[in-house]
Structures are given as C-alpha cells and as structure tokens.
Design an enzyme around this catalytic site. Sequence first.
Site, PDB file in Angstrom:
ATOM      1  N   GLU A   1       7.645 -21.903   7.520  1.00  0.00           N
ATOM      2  CA  GLU A   1       8.173 -20.706   9.101  1.00  0.00           C
ATOM      3  C   GLU A   1       8.425 -20.865   9.989  1.00  0.00           C
ATOM      4  O   GLU A   1       9.551 -20.967  11.045  1.00  0.00           O
ATOM      5  CB  GLU A   1       6.363 -20.561   9.700  1.00  0.00           C
ATOM      6  CG  GLU A   1       5.697 -21.358  10.434  1.00  0.00           C
ATOM      7  CD  GLU A   1       4.755 -21.728  11.338  1.00  0.00           C
ATOM      8  OE1 GLU A   1       4.351 -21.834  12.430  1.00  0.00           O
ATOM      9  OE2 GLU A   1       3.760 -20.619  10.589  1.00  0.00           O
TER      10      GLU A   1
ATOM     11  N   GLU B   1       1.079  -0.846   0.025  1.00  0.00           N
ATOM     12  CA  GLU B   1       0.031  -0.824  -0.514  1.00  0.00           C
ATOM     13  C   GLU B   1       1.058   1.204   0.122  1.00  0.00           C
ATOM     14  O   GLU B   1       0.380   2.857  -0.436  1.00  0.00           O
ATOM     15  CB  GLU B   1      -0.693  -0.343   1.126  1.00  0.00           C
ATOM     16  CG  GLU B   1      -1.897  -0.866   1.117  1.00  0.00           C
ATOM     17  CD  GLU B   1      -3.226  -0.481   0.300  1.00  0.00           C
ATOM     18  OE1 GLU B   1      -3.797   0.107  -0.173  1.00  0.00           O
ATOM     19  OE2 GLU B   1      -4.176  -1.505   0.197  1.00  0.00           O
TER      20      GLU B   1
END
Length: 307
Positions: free
Chosen positions: A122, A91
């Site tokens: 992960e 963004e």
Amino acid sequence: MTAHAELRAQLDTLTTEAFRPDLAEIDRLPTLDIVRLMNAEDATVPAAVAARLPDIAAAVDAIAARMARGGRLLYAGAGTAGRMGVLDASECPPTFNTDPQQVVGLIAGGPTAMVEAAEGAEDSADLAAEDLAALDLTAADTVIGISASGRTPYAIGAVEFARTRGALTVGLSCNAGSALATAAEHGIEVVVGPEFLTGSTRLKAGTAQKLVLNLISTVTMIRLGKTYGNLMVDVRATNEKLRARSRRIVALATGAPDDEIEAALAATDGEVKNAVLVILGGVDGPTATALLAETGGHLRDALPRTR
C-alpha cells in the site's frame, strides 16, 4: 522527525484512528453488551453515507457517461479497501452481464492480497501506476481510489496516474480533508468517526465503502440500461438458481404464463432482457436483439419502437 514519528503524527490527526476512552474496557463487559455496543456503532454508518449522496450522485452521472461511450470502471485500493473494490467488481458480471474487463478491482499486492496480508504494497504509488498502465488505461476510463484514511499512497497514486491519462477520477475515503479526495475530480468523504476497535478500518469504514460502492456500481448500471425498473434483466444465468431467477424476472416484468416465457427465452438464447421485449413488444428474437442494439441496451427505449 523520523519517518515512523511522522507517520504516527499523521495517524493522530485521522478520525478513523481516534481512540474512544468510553470503550476502553469493553473486554470486561458481557458478550451481549459488547455486541449491542458494536451494533450501535454500525448503525451510524448509513447516516454518514447519506450526508454524501449528492457527491455520490455526481460521480455516478460522470461514470455512466464515460461507460456509455465504452469506458471501464476501475477500483484501486489496499487491504480492506482494495478487497471491497475487488468484491464489487466481481459481482458485476453475474448481476449485470458486464464483460469481466468492464469493471475491474485492483488491490495493492495483486490477487494474493485478497486472502493474504500485503500491507507493505500500500505504500507504493508507483505500483498503482504500474497496475493501471498494464491495463492500458485511457481517457475513456474511470478510476476510483479507495482508502479509509485517505492517505494511502497506492490509492492516491492510482488517482494521480489516472489524471495523467485523462481518465475520470473519484477518491473515496472516510476522513474529511483527505489527500485522496483532493487528488481526485470527485471526492467522496464518508466520515464514520472512530472505530469500535481503534484503527480497525475493516469495521465502520469498510461498511461505508461497501455501501458507497454498491451505490456507485448499481446506479451506474441502472443509468446504462442494465435494469428494467428494479429487475435485473441483464442477469447472467450461469447456474440453476440464476436460470430460475431469469424466468421469475421475465414473469414479473411481463405477467406472461410459463409456456410463453419458455418460448421467449428459447427464441433469445436465454437473454432475459430480449425475452421481455419479445413478449411485451410482440416481436421475434432477432428483432428484439436489433432493437436493443439500436437503443444501447435500454429496454424502455426499445419498447416504443415495437409499436
């Protein structure tokens, strides 16, 4: 103790994994009651973030100082936490006209992990180090490790590797006393408590991460001169909506009539901040560009130089 037993023992100590007996029969409730209960849980998140505002502000000041010298902001996380980082980073270019490489989100497992689960990724601290090394991490940069539990190896590995390169490090987690916060120079622990669905950290923990990352990126960009008051004067006009927003921002900042706004934008190749300076400072486009270059893009600092 087996590896699985050890991990289960660790999870038993985390508030984000805690079981809520009072919610054990929510599936038997009317839908409206379930919605109300979940909404009430969500409403507690802003207060948890508020408790950590001094930590967040300290991190922002440190990040802004690095970025003002040309450093990058890099997020690193797995699963939901990684997606929050990628979302926030993506963004920044349209909102603040940043280079796409200036704010970057890394997610364990790579871009496909945004839409497909890559939960095994992960568990690798080495993978985080490889991902950061591929970006030529330097001491000018900042790395924010994001993990609800605060124990995710990928996030911790990112922070630990970043420290070996001299980069600034921030650890964002949702459990107190987390390994991630301990590993980072700036630990931000937003303790949201047990989830509405036991262990589903895309809920309150994910909301908390989103709120904190909003604060970090937005206020950092304010500190870097990417706004004029609360106006997005560095917005990138890449579609009709944003072009209309650009004109509205110039109007709000200057109070100028439409014809003057159009002329200013034409003189500055559509750059909102430059157009505002043209109007408020009474200068031409090239002068506005030069003044903003002299002040590092800070419009408020450039305005007095027009007088």
